[in-house]
Scaffold this motif. Structure first.
Motif, mmCIF file in Angstrom:
data_model
loop_
_atom_site.group_PDB
_atom_site.id
_atom_site.type_symbol
_atom_site.label_atom_id
_atom_site.label_comp_id
_atom_site.label_asym_id
_atom_site.label_seq_id
_atom_site.Cartn_x
_atom_site.Cartn_y
_atom_site.Cartn_z
ATOM 1 N N PHE A 27 0.817 -1.216 0.000
ATOM 2 C CA PHE A 27 0.000 0.000 0.000
ATOM 3 C C PHE A 27 0.853 1.271 0.000
ATOM 4 O O PHE A 27 0.463 2.274 -0.598
ATOM 5 N N LEU A 30 1.805 1.586 -3.565
ATOM 6 C CA LEU A 30 0.625 1.952 -4.357
ATOM 7 C C LEU A 30 0.266 3.433 -4.162
ATOM 8 O O LEU A 30 0.020 4.156 -5.135
ATOM 9 N N PHE A 31 0.247 3.876 -2.914
ATOM 10 C CA PHE A 31 -0.111 5.274 -2.648
ATOM 11 C C PHE A 31 0.921 6.234 -3.207
ATOM 12 O O PHE A 31 0.572 7.327 -3.666
ATOM 13 N N ALA A 33 2.656 5.644 -5.917
ATOM 14 C CA ALA A 33 2.400 5.659 -7.373
ATOM 15 C C ALA A 33 1.154 6.476 -7.700
ATOM 16 O O ALA A 33 1.155 7.279 -8.653
ATOM 17 N N ILE A 34 0.084 6.320 -6.906
ATOM 18 C CA ILE A 34 -1.157 7.070 -7.149
ATOM 19 C C ILE A 34 -0.867 8.578 -7.027
ATOM 20 O O ILE A 34 -1.321 9.388 -7.856
ATOM 21 N N VAL A 37 0.962 9.860 -10.066
ATOM 22 C CA VAL A 37 0.064 9.955 -11.225
ATOM 23 C C VAL A 37 -0.889 11.135 -11.078
ATOM 24 O O VAL A 37 -1.112 11.901 -12.013
ATOM 25 N N ARG A 38 -1.449 11.282 -9.878
ATOM 26 C CA ARG A 38 -2.416 12.362 -9.627
ATOM 27 C C ARG A 38 -1.785 13.741 -9.729
ATOM 28 O O ARG A 38 -2.425 14.688 -10.198
ATOM 29 N N HIS B 45 -5.135 5.834 -16.616
ATOM 30 C CA HIS B 45 -3.733 5.532 -16.343
ATOM 31 C C HIS B 45 -3.642 4.125 -15.740
ATOM 32 O O HIS B 45 -4.469 3.763 -14.891
ATOM 33 N N VAL B 47 -1.910 2.759 -13.490
ATOM 34 C CA VAL B 47 -1.865 2.700 -12.014
ATOM 35 C C VAL B 47 -3.265 2.923 -11.442
ATOM 36 O O VAL B 47 -3.700 2.213 -10.529
ATOM 37 N N ILE B 48 -3.998 3.884 -12.016
ATOM 38 C CA ILE B 48 -5.352 4.161 -11.524
ATOM 39 C C ILE B 48 -6.290 3.000 -11.900
ATOM 40 O O ILE B 48 -7.140 2.595 -11.104
ATOM 41 N N PHE B 50 -5.393 -0.134 -12.258
ATOM 42 C CA PHE B 50 -5.049 -1.217 -11.334
ATOM 43 C C PHE B 50 -5.701 -0.976 -9.975
ATOM 44 O O PHE B 50 -6.264 -1.896 -9.362
ATOM 45 N N THR B 51 -5.636 0.274 -9.526
ATOM 46 C CA THR B 51 -6.230 0.607 -8.224
ATOM 47 C C THR B 51 -7.745 0.367 -8.237
ATOM 48 O O THR B 51 -8.310 -0.152 -7.267
ATOM 49 N N LEU B 54 -8.322 -3.311 -8.013
ATOM 50 C CA LEU B 54 -7.978 -3.729 -6.646
ATOM 51 C C LEU B 54 -9.124 -3.384 -5.692
ATOM 52 O O LEU B 54 -9.505 -4.205 -4.840
ATOM 53 N N LEU B 58 -11.242 -5.811 -3.428
ATOM 54 C CA LEU B 58 -11.283 -5.662 -1.966
ATOM 55 C C LEU B 58 -12.724 -5.506 -1.480
ATOM 56 O O LEU B 58 -13.112 -6.065 -0.450
ATOM 57 N N VAL B 106 -11.848 0.364 3.312
ATOM 58 C CA VAL B 106 -10.624 0.696 2.573
ATOM 59 C C VAL B 106 -10.919 0.752 1.074
ATOM 60 O O VAL B 106 -10.497 1.681 0.377
ATOM 61 N N VAL B 110 -10.349 4.261 -0.875
ATOM 62 C CA VAL B 110 -9.273 4.354 -1.872
ATOM 63 C C VAL B 110 -9.857 4.604 -3.265
ATOM 64 O O VAL B 110 -9.333 5.407 -4.037
ATOM 65 N N VAL B 113 -10.786 8.347 -3.470
ATOM 66 C CA VAL B 113 -9.639 9.265 -3.496
ATOM 67 C C VAL B 113 -8.816 9.094 -4.779
ATOM 68 O O VAL B 113 -8.419 10.072 -5.411
ATOM 69 N N ALA B 114 -8.582 7.830 -5.156
ATOM 70 C CA ALA B 114 -7.654 7.588 -6.260
ATOM 71 C C ALA B 114 -8.332 7.565 -7.632
ATOM 72 O O ALA B 114 -7.717 7.945 -8.633
ATOM 73 N N VAL B 115 -9.591 7.111 -7.698
ATOM 74 C CA VAL B 115 -10.228 6.929 -9.017
ATOM 75 C C VAL B 115 -11.286 8.023 -9.222
ATOM 76 O O VAL B 115 -10.996 9.057 -9.798
ATOM 77 N N ASN B 116 -12.501 7.798 -8.780
ATOM 78 C CA ASN B 116 -13.506 8.872 -8.749
ATOM 79 C C ASN B 116 -14.607 8.471 -7.768
ATOM 80 O O ASN B 116 -14.778 7.302 -7.443
#
Lengths: 41, 305
Positions: A27, A30-31, A33-34, A37-38, B45, B47-48, B50-51, B54, B58, B106, B110, B113-116
Motif C-alpha cells: 500500500f 501503491l499510494f 504511485a497514485i 500519477v495524480r 492511467h 496505475v489508476i 489497477f487501483t 484492486l 477488496l 478501505v 481508496v 480518493v484515487a479513481v472517482n
C-alpha cells in the motif's frame, strides 16, 4: 502451552506478521504511485 | 471459541482470512470488472486502472467476509460450506466481521480518493446491497433471493466502466443487466443438484420452495431473455461484429443447454448431468462473453474492424 503448541503459535504469528508487513509495504508503494500519477493530472 | 478455555487460542492463519474473501468468486468479479474497465471508451492511467480493479476486488472480498460472518450457522449445516473458516471454528466471528468492514471501508475510500467518487459510491452501494439487502434481509425470506443477489454480482463491470468514464450511460447498465439475467439460470442449475443442502438449513431456494418444475421453467425464461439481451450492446451500436458473433454463439449455446434442464424432471438417484453441464457452461459463458467485449474494443481501437 506445550513446546509443540508454542512452536505452532510462533509460526502462525510470524507468518501473519510477514503477510501484514507485505500488505502495508504494497500500500505504501501503491499510494506513492497514485500520488505521482495524480500530481501529473 | 472452539479451543478449551485453558489453552491460549492460536492466532488465526492468514489463509483463513484470505478464504473469507471467497477467492474463486473473486476471480469472476475481477475479470468482469477488468473487462468493464477495458471495454469503456476513453483511457485510464494503468496505475489508476489497477487501483480501481484492486478496490473492486477488496470490496467484493469485504462483502464476502461479511456474508460469511452472518451465515456462519447456515454454512455449518451444509456439506459444501461446512469447512469454511467460521463454521469449522478456525476463525472468530467478530474477527471476520471486522475484517469485512475494514476491507469494505478501505476499498470505498481508496476508490474515491484515487479513481472517482461516482465509482466509489456504486462500489459502496454494491457492498451494502450484497451484505445487507441480500444476505441479511432477502436471502432468508424469499425464493427470489438469487434474482436479487444477482444484482450484487452484476456491479463489477459497471464500476470498472464508470472508473474510466466517470458517468453512467446505457452500456454499463446493459453489462449489469446481462449478469443480472445470467445469475438465476447459473445459480438455480447449481441449486437443483445441491437442493437437499439448502433445504436442511431452511434457505428458501427456488427448487425447495416452488419445486423443481417451477425452477426449471424460470431457468428457461431467464435463458430466453439472456439471448437477445446479450446482443443488445451490439444493437445499440456500443460494440462491433466480434462481440455480436461471440454473444450470439455463446447465448445460443447457453439457451440450447438450458432446454434439457428446463423441460425434464429428475428421478430417483438422478445424476443431474444436464444441470451440471449448464452450470459449468454458464461460467465459461460469462468469461467468454466479457472477453469478447474487450477483444471487440481492442480491435476497434486498433482499426482491425
Amino acid at each position: 502451552m506445550n513446546p509443540d503448541e508454542d512452536t505452532e503459535f510462533r509460526k502462525r504469528q510470524k507468518s501473519r506478521n510477514w503477510v501484514v508487513g507485505g500488505i502495508l509495504l504494497f500500500f505504501v508503494v501503491l499510494f506513492y504511485a497514485i500520488t505521482i500519477v495524480r500530481i501529473g493530472d | 471459541m472452539t479451543q478449551p478455555a485453558t489453552s491460549l487460542a492460536l492466532p488465526a492463519d492468514w489463509r483463513d482470512f484470505f478464504a473469507l474473501t471467497k477467492p474463486r468468486v473473486m476471480t469472476l468479479v475481477i475479470f468482469t470488472g477488468l473487462c468493464g474497465l477495458l471495454a469503456a471508451p476513453g483511457s485510464i492511467h494503468p496505475v489508476i486502472g489497477f487501483t480501481a480493479i484492486l478496490c473492486i476486488a477488496l470490496g467484493a472480498g469485504g462483502a464476502a467476509a461479511l456474508n460469511q460472518w452472518w451465515e456462519a450457522d447456515l454454512d455449518a449445516g451444509m456439506k459444501r460450506t461446512a469447512n469454511r473458516p467460521l463454521p469449522a471454528g478456525r476463525l472468530k466471528g467478530t474477527d471476520a466481521r471486522d475484517f469485512g468492514i475494514l476491507l469494505s471501508a478501505v476499498s470505498v475510500g481508496v476508490m474515491g480518493v484515487a479513481v472517482n467518487w461516482l465509482s466509489a459510491i456504486i462500489l459502496a452501494g454494491s457492498i451494502v446491497y450484497y451484505a445487507v439487502i441480500y444476505t441479511i434481509w432477502l436471502k432468508p425470506r424469499t425464493p427470489q433471493n438469487i434474482v436479487i443477489g444477482g444484482g450484487a454480482g452484476a456491479f463489477p463491470p459497471m464500476i470498472g466502466w464508470v472508473a474510466v468514464t466517470g458517468d453512467v450511460t446505457l452500456m454499463p447498465v446493459l453489462l449489469f443487466s446481462i449478469i443480472f439475467m445470467w445469475t438465476p439460470p447459473h445459480f438455480w442449475a447449481l441449486a437443483l443438484f445441491v437442493k437437499t443442502d439448502y433445504a436442511n438449513v431452511g434457505i428458501p431456494m427456488m427448487p425447495v420452495v416452488k419445486g423443481e418444475k417451477s425452477t426449471r421453467r424460470q431457468i428457461f425464461v431467464y435463458s430466453a431473455i439472456l439471448l437477445p439481451l446479450a446482443l443488445t450492446p451490439w444493437f445499440i451500436g456500443g460494440t462491433g461484429l466480434i462481440y455480436a458473433i461471440a454473444a450470439l454463439a455463446l447465448s445460443l449455446a447457453f439457451f440450447a443447454l438450458s432446454l434439457p434442464v428446463s423441460f425434464r424432471q429428475s428421478g430417483q438417484n438422478d445424476s443431474m448431468r444436464p444441470e451440471k453441464r449448464l452450470f459449468a457452461f454458464s461460467i465459461i459463458y460469462l468469461f467468454a462473453l466479457f472477453a469478447a467485449l474487450v477483444v471487440d474494443r481492442v480491435a476497434a481501437n486498433q482499426g482491425w474492424i
